[in-house]
Design an enzyme around this catalytic site. Sequence first.
Site, PDB file in Angstrom:
ATOM      1  N   TRP A 102     -35.408  80.127  54.159  1.00 52.17           N
ATOM      2  CA  TRP A 102     -35.271  81.378  53.410  1.00 52.17           C
ATOM      3  C   TRP A 102     -35.268  81.128  51.911  1.00 52.17           C
ATOM      4  CZ3 TRP A 102     -36.721  85.004  56.332  1.00 52.17           C
ATOM      5  CH2 TRP A 102     -36.445  84.976  57.700  1.00 52.17           C
ATOM      6  N   ASP A 172     -28.531  84.508  47.740  1.00 57.33           N
ATOM      7  CA  ASP A 172     -28.854  85.187  48.990  1.00 57.33           C
ATOM      8  C   ASP A 172     -27.739  84.839  49.963  1.00 57.33           C
ATOM      9  OD1 ASP A 172     -29.752  86.036  51.455  1.00 57.33           O
ATOM     10  OD2 ASP A 172     -31.665  84.980  51.375  1.00 57.33           O
ATOM     11  N   LYS A 196     -26.381  90.608  59.942  1.00 53.21           N
ATOM     12  CA  LYS A 196     -25.743  89.412  60.485  1.00 53.21           C
ATOM     13  C   LYS A 196     -24.216  89.528  60.468  1.00 53.21           C
ATOM     14  CE  LYS A 196     -29.634  86.663  58.805  1.00 53.21           C
ATOM     15  NZ  LYS A 196     -30.266  86.390  60.096  1.00 53.21           N
TER      16      LYS A 196
END
Length: 361
Positions: A102, A172, A196
């Site tokens: 990511w 992030d 999540k």
Amino acid sequence: MERIFNFNAGPATMPLVVLEEAQSELLNFRGTGMSVMENSHRTKEYEAINSEAEALVKELLGVPENYRVLFLQGGASTQFAAVPMNLVSADSHADYILTGAWAEKAQKEASKFIKTNIAASTKEENYTRIPRTDEIKVSKGPAYVHLCSNNTIFGTQWQSFPDLGDVSLVGDMSSDIMSRRFDVSKFGLIYAGAQKNLGPAGVTVVIIRKDLLEGIPTNIPSMLRYDIHAKNDSLYNTPPSFSVYMVNLVLRWLKNNGGLVAAEKRNAEKAVLIYNTIDNSQGYYRGHALKDSRSLMNITFRLPSEDLEKKFAVEATQQGMIGLKGHRSVGGLRASIYNAMSLEGALALVDFMKVFQSKNG
């Protein structure tokens, strides 16, 4: 209906009491005679949800007064582009620390708009660890340094965040926000997809320091401009109202269950149980991440063969535990144990791991 243990990396398991609360008022939200999904985002009922959710984010994380909390659409992946477009001028650049897939994607997306520099990377080690502070080589005058706080695919996590002086960090935090305490003031901007640890898919939380809202270019799409969303309190356009509503319920649940102090303790307890099972298996289970970089959210491990890994995932599913197959890009196995995963779920997995080894070792 019997609930199963959902170890998926996302969309992930949610607190049962939150789902039950949403179910109880699904058809008639707080006496309005309609669902929250049918309620206009311009009503006082929805504005109360929006305001409470922002206040709870600030309270639980200890967000300083000089920050705003926004609820945006497009997932965290949209922020890969929005961050550089908002924060980097034409004559500037940004640094990226690569610790997994990511972080790589964020850097590649930013490179479409701005010049980027790789300040540190553990890619050559197959992302088994987080870089040490002395390995981070910040370039001259970056607009920010970007990092991914937790890596769902490789199972690594920053144990503490680097102090880079006057340079703003951008984080992030999609997969570990609200799982532990940290110093928000180290960051100029934080973004996190909700699916999540915060609620269902459909909304992304952005925490941004107010001074960064000044001077944002006017030639980027309005829907990507943080200043416009801040000016309109996340109501510039029709928001993902049901997702924000669910996030608000999850935040209430966190607060009512001891806040982040208690959440961090519960998460560590679950992770220790599973990591100890891996470490005491005499090499049968092999963790991917080095011990000083292990994630409390996503535990990645391998078995002696891919056939055994497939068998493990199939039999676990039969025992009421789903989502244990590793990410398709790396294989192996992965147990995602976010805030809403119960201790009972972790214990069930540990028991299954021990039995599986005894039968197939």
